[in-house]
Design a protein around this motif. Structure first.
Motif, PDB file in Angstrom:
ATOM      1  N   ARG A 118     -56.331  37.055  14.439  1.00 56.03           N
ATOM      2  CA  ARG A 118     -57.609  37.539  13.888  1.00 56.03           C
ATOM      3  C   ARG A 118     -58.698  37.535  14.956  1.00 56.03           C
ATOM      4  O   ARG A 118     -59.484  38.489  15.065  1.00 56.03           O
ATOM      5  CB  ARG A 118     -58.057  36.660  12.720  1.00 56.03           C
ATOM      6  N   ASP A 138     -51.408  46.574  10.633  1.00 57.39           N
ATOM      7  CA  ASP A 138     -51.250  46.779   9.185  1.00 57.39           C
ATOM      8  C   ASP A 138     -50.503  45.607   8.556  1.00 57.39           C
ATOM      9  O   ASP A 138     -50.886  45.108   7.502  1.00 57.39           O
ATOM     10  CB  ASP A 138     -50.515  48.089   8.895  1.00 57.39           C
ATOM     11  N   THR A 141     -52.810  42.297   8.782  1.00 62.74           N
ATOM     12  CA  THR A 141     -54.120  42.258   8.128  1.00 62.74           C
ATOM     13  C   THR A 141     -54.012  41.452   6.839  1.00 62.74           C
ATOM     14  O   THR A 141     -53.130  41.676   6.031  1.00 62.74           O
ATOM     15  CB  THR A 141     -54.639  43.680   7.841  1.00 62.74           C
ATOM     16  N   THR A 146     -59.871  40.975   6.881  1.00 67.26           N
ATOM     17  CA  THR A 146     -60.689  41.991   6.208  1.00 67.26           C
ATOM     18  C   THR A 146     -62.114  41.480   6.022  1.00 67.26           C
ATOM     19  O   THR A 146     -63.089  42.213   6.242  1.00 67.26           O
ATOM     20  CB  THR A 146     -60.061  42.375   4.853  1.00 67.26           C
ATOM     21  N   ARG A 147     -62.267  40.206   5.644  1.00 66.94           N
ATOM     22  CA  ARG A 147     -63.596  39.614   5.489  1.00 66.94           C
ATOM     23  C   ARG A 147     -64.336  39.608   6.818  1.00 66.94           C
ATOM     24  O   ARG A 147     -65.521  39.949   6.896  1.00 66.94           O
ATOM     25  CB  ARG A 147     -63.509  38.191   4.938  1.00 66.94           C
ATOM     26  N   SER A 150     -65.472  43.056   7.639  1.00 68.48           N
ATOM     27  CA  SER A 150     -66.568  43.418   6.734  1.00 68.48           C
ATOM     28  C   SER A 150     -67.873  42.757   7.171  1.00 68.48           C
ATOM     29  O   SER A 150     -68.931  43.396   7.191  1.00 68.48           O
ATOM     30  CB  SER A 150     -66.200  43.012   5.303  1.00 68.48           C
ATOM     31  N   ARG A 170     -60.714  50.066   7.347  1.00 66.92           N
ATOM     32  CA  ARG A 170     -59.994  48.832   7.038  1.00 66.92           C
ATOM     33  C   ARG A 170     -60.708  47.920   6.048  1.00 66.92           C
ATOM     34  O   ARG A 170     -60.144  46.927   5.632  1.00 66.92           O
ATOM     35  CB  ARG A 170     -59.739  48.056   8.320  1.00 66.92           C
ATOM     36  N   ILE A 171     -61.963  48.232   5.754  1.00 64.88           N
ATOM     37  CA  ILE A 171     -62.704  47.325   4.849  1.00 64.88           C
ATOM     38  C   ILE A 171     -62.964  47.965   3.500  1.00 64.88           C
ATOM     39  O   ILE A 171     -62.796  49.111   3.297  1.00 64.88           O
ATOM     40  CB  ILE A 171     -64.020  46.831   5.472  1.00 64.88           C
TER      41      ILE A 171
END
Length: 171
Positions: A118, A138, A141, A146-147, A150, A170-171
């Motif tokens: 990450r 992919d 993730t 994702t957080r 974002s 992606r978000i």
């Protein structure tokens, strides 16, 4: 890739014999391999080390960026298991976008733990390395990544800066 010139082919054959007989010979041969042995010569020399972790690590530590890139790209083929994670982590600490991107190639995607992966992805975002260049993204993730992406997008918007398109996807 075209055929090697006979001189390059001969150099590479001699170099491989020397490395097979004495892994220490690679330290003199590796830096000159691409110039003298042609494209792919460095990878051939790495393969001739048959997973000698200490020698591969020493080559990486002493190598220039081109040599390090070759080693990072060859890691999936060298049968080192998790032993080369320190090389990938080192590359992720650099400011060389080529090394960072190579660190998140197939080997890094397979062997880095979730936290390190990450952080590597986020470093790519900060360095404007396209997310499409990250192997296994992919598959790797998760909710936390994702957080993080974002949050990055939110900060960019708050600062009036554009959010890269590959992050928005992606978000």
């Amino acid at each position: 890739m075209g055929e090697m010139e006979p001189r390059a082919e001969e150099w590479l054959a001699r170099a491989l014999s020397q490395v097979e007989a004495d892994h220490g010979a690679v330290h003199l041969l590796f830096p000159q391999a691409e110039r003298r042995g042609g494209t792919g010569a460095r990878r051939a020399l790495l393969a001739a080390l048959h997973g000698d972790q200490a020698t591969i690590r020493a080559l990486y530590e002493r190598g220039d960026s081109g040599e390090r890139l070759t080693i990072l790209a060859a890691l999936p083929e060298l049968g080192l298991g998790a032993a080369a994670i320190p090389l990938v982590e080192d590359a992720l600490r650099t400011n060389d976008a080529r090394l960072v991107a190579a660190a998140l190639g197939p080997y890094g995607a397979q062997w880095l733990d979730d936290h390190a992966f990450r952080q590597g992805v986020l470093k790519c975002v900060f360095m404007e390395i396209p997310l499409a260049s990250i192997a296994g993204l992919d598959r790797r993730t998760d909710v936390e990544l994702t957080r993080m992406l974002s949050d990055f997008a939110t900060e960019r918007r708050a600062a009036g800066r554009p959010v890269p398109h590959d992050i928005l996807e992606r978000i």
